[in-house]
Design a protein around this motif. Structure first.
Motif, mmCIF file in Angstrom:
data_model
loop_
_atom_site.group_PDB
_atom_site.id
_atom_site.type_symbol
_atom_site.label_atom_id
_atom_site.label_comp_id
_atom_site.label_asym_id
_atom_site.label_seq_id
_atom_site.Cartn_x
_atom_site.Cartn_y
_atom_site.Cartn_z
ATOM 1 N N VAL A 298 46.385 35.503 33.080
ATOM 2 C CA VAL A 298 46.791 34.512 33.614
ATOM 3 C C VAL A 298 46.088 33.876 34.529
ATOM 4 O O VAL A 298 45.228 32.953 34.524
ATOM 5 N N GLY B 174 44.572 31.533 32.196
ATOM 6 C CA GLY B 174 45.770 31.088 32.750
ATOM 7 C C GLY B 174 45.807 30.137 30.972
ATOM 8 O O GLY B 174 46.172 28.481 30.511
ATOM 9 N N THR B 175 46.345 31.280 29.988
ATOM 10 C CA THR B 175 46.885 31.056 28.267
ATOM 11 C C THR B 175 47.900 31.183 28.341
ATOM 12 O O THR B 175 48.753 30.547 29.711
ATOM 13 N N PRO B 176 48.829 30.157 27.783
ATOM 14 C CA PRO B 176 50.233 29.969 27.483
ATOM 15 C C PRO B 176 50.867 31.067 28.029
ATOM 16 O O PRO B 176 52.136 31.197 28.883
ATOM 17 N N ARG C 133 50.274 31.427 31.899
ATOM 18 C CA ARG C 133 51.637 30.732 32.405
ATOM 19 C C ARG C 133 52.799 31.010 32.232
ATOM 20 O O ARG C 133 53.250 30.417 33.920
ATOM 21 N N ARG C 134 52.931 32.191 31.215
ATOM 22 C CA ARG C 134 54.614 32.197 31.386
ATOM 23 C C ARG C 134 54.700 33.365 32.445
ATOM 24 O O ARG C 134 56.466 33.375 33.280
ATOM 25 N N LYS D 82 53.299 34.624 35.298
ATOM 26 C CA LYS D 82 52.392 33.833 36.361
ATOM 27 C C LYS D 82 53.616 34.258 37.346
ATOM 28 O O LYS D 82 53.351 35.131 38.520
ATOM 29 N N ASP D 83 54.816 33.481 38.080
ATOM 30 C CA ASP D 83 55.656 33.719 38.694
ATOM 31 C C ASP D 83 56.153 34.869 39.009
ATOM 32 O O ASP D 83 56.732 35.327 40.103
#
Ligand code: AMP
Length: 195
Positions: A39, A42-44, A47-48, A50-51
């Motif tokens: 996270v 900021g890797t793919p 990003r998947r 984080k939330d």
């Protein structure tokens, strides 16, 4: 040596894992740490998830399994590893079984740190207060509301693994409510019996 540390958030898995790292010269593989690093970078993958992580829910099994499969291939995991925070679902445990079998490896033990749910929140609150006093940043998912969801995820999705590993005769249950030193000794005794 290959181990799993099983227990809810705040059970002391990280603390005990660090001691085992020093004692046995094996690596601690914390999926929570790996996901937080993704996270932050900021890797793919980051990003998947984080939330999902911010709400205290579990990340998708396939994603976490892939991360662990890659990680245990690294040279530093060759001597052994402590899985901290993985597996957390039956699907992950089954994937781990396959992963190890494909590599001709086996688990030496699954250590369950057994804690009283009623005191967990107090314990985490005091851990947070100590971290704050040391000037350390708190994890955003240690917020009381999110923590409640992380605990729910544990009771609903991870607790079935206790029976899963008990039936495979690799489960060792240790009283996680005792002082750190006492827990560490009990973990070592359990491991002596497992090898
Ligand atoms: P932890 O640091 O182990 O408490 O993990 C923090 C968060 O990362 C969890 O609340 C999940 O959102 C995610 N996570 C860590 N490990 C896993 C896992 N094995 N399966 C699914 N989600 C995970």
């Amino acid at each position: 040596m290959r181990l799993i540390l099983l227990g809810p958030p705040g059970a002391g898995k990280g603390t005990q894992a660090q001691r085992l790292v020093r004692k046995y010269g094996i690596v601690q593989l914390s999926t929570g740490d790996m996901l937080r690093a993704a996270v932050k970078a900021g890797t793919p993958v980051g990003r998947r998830v984080k939330d999902i992580m911010e709400t205290g829910k579990l990340c998708p099994d396939d994603l976490v399994v892939d991360i662990v499969a890659d990680r245990i291939e690294q040279p530093d995991a060759g001597k052994g590893f402590i899985l901290d925070g993985f597996p957390r679902t039956t699907a992950q445990a089954q994937a781990l079984d396959r992963m190890l079998a494909e590599r001709g490896l086996k688990l030496d033990a699954v250590i369950e740190l057994n804690v009283d749910p009623a005191v967990l929140c107090d314990r985490i609150a005091s851990r947070n207060a100590q971290a704050k006093a040391r000037g350390e940043a708190l994890r955003s998912d240690d917020d009381p509301e999110i923590l409640k969801r992380r605990l729910e995820a544990y009771w609903n999705q991870t607790v079935p693994l206790i029976d899963y590993y008990r039936s495979r005769r690799v489960l060792k249950t240790v009283d996680g409510m005792a002082p750190i030193e006492t827990v560490a000794n009990a973990v070592e005794d359990a491991l002596d019996g497992a090898r």
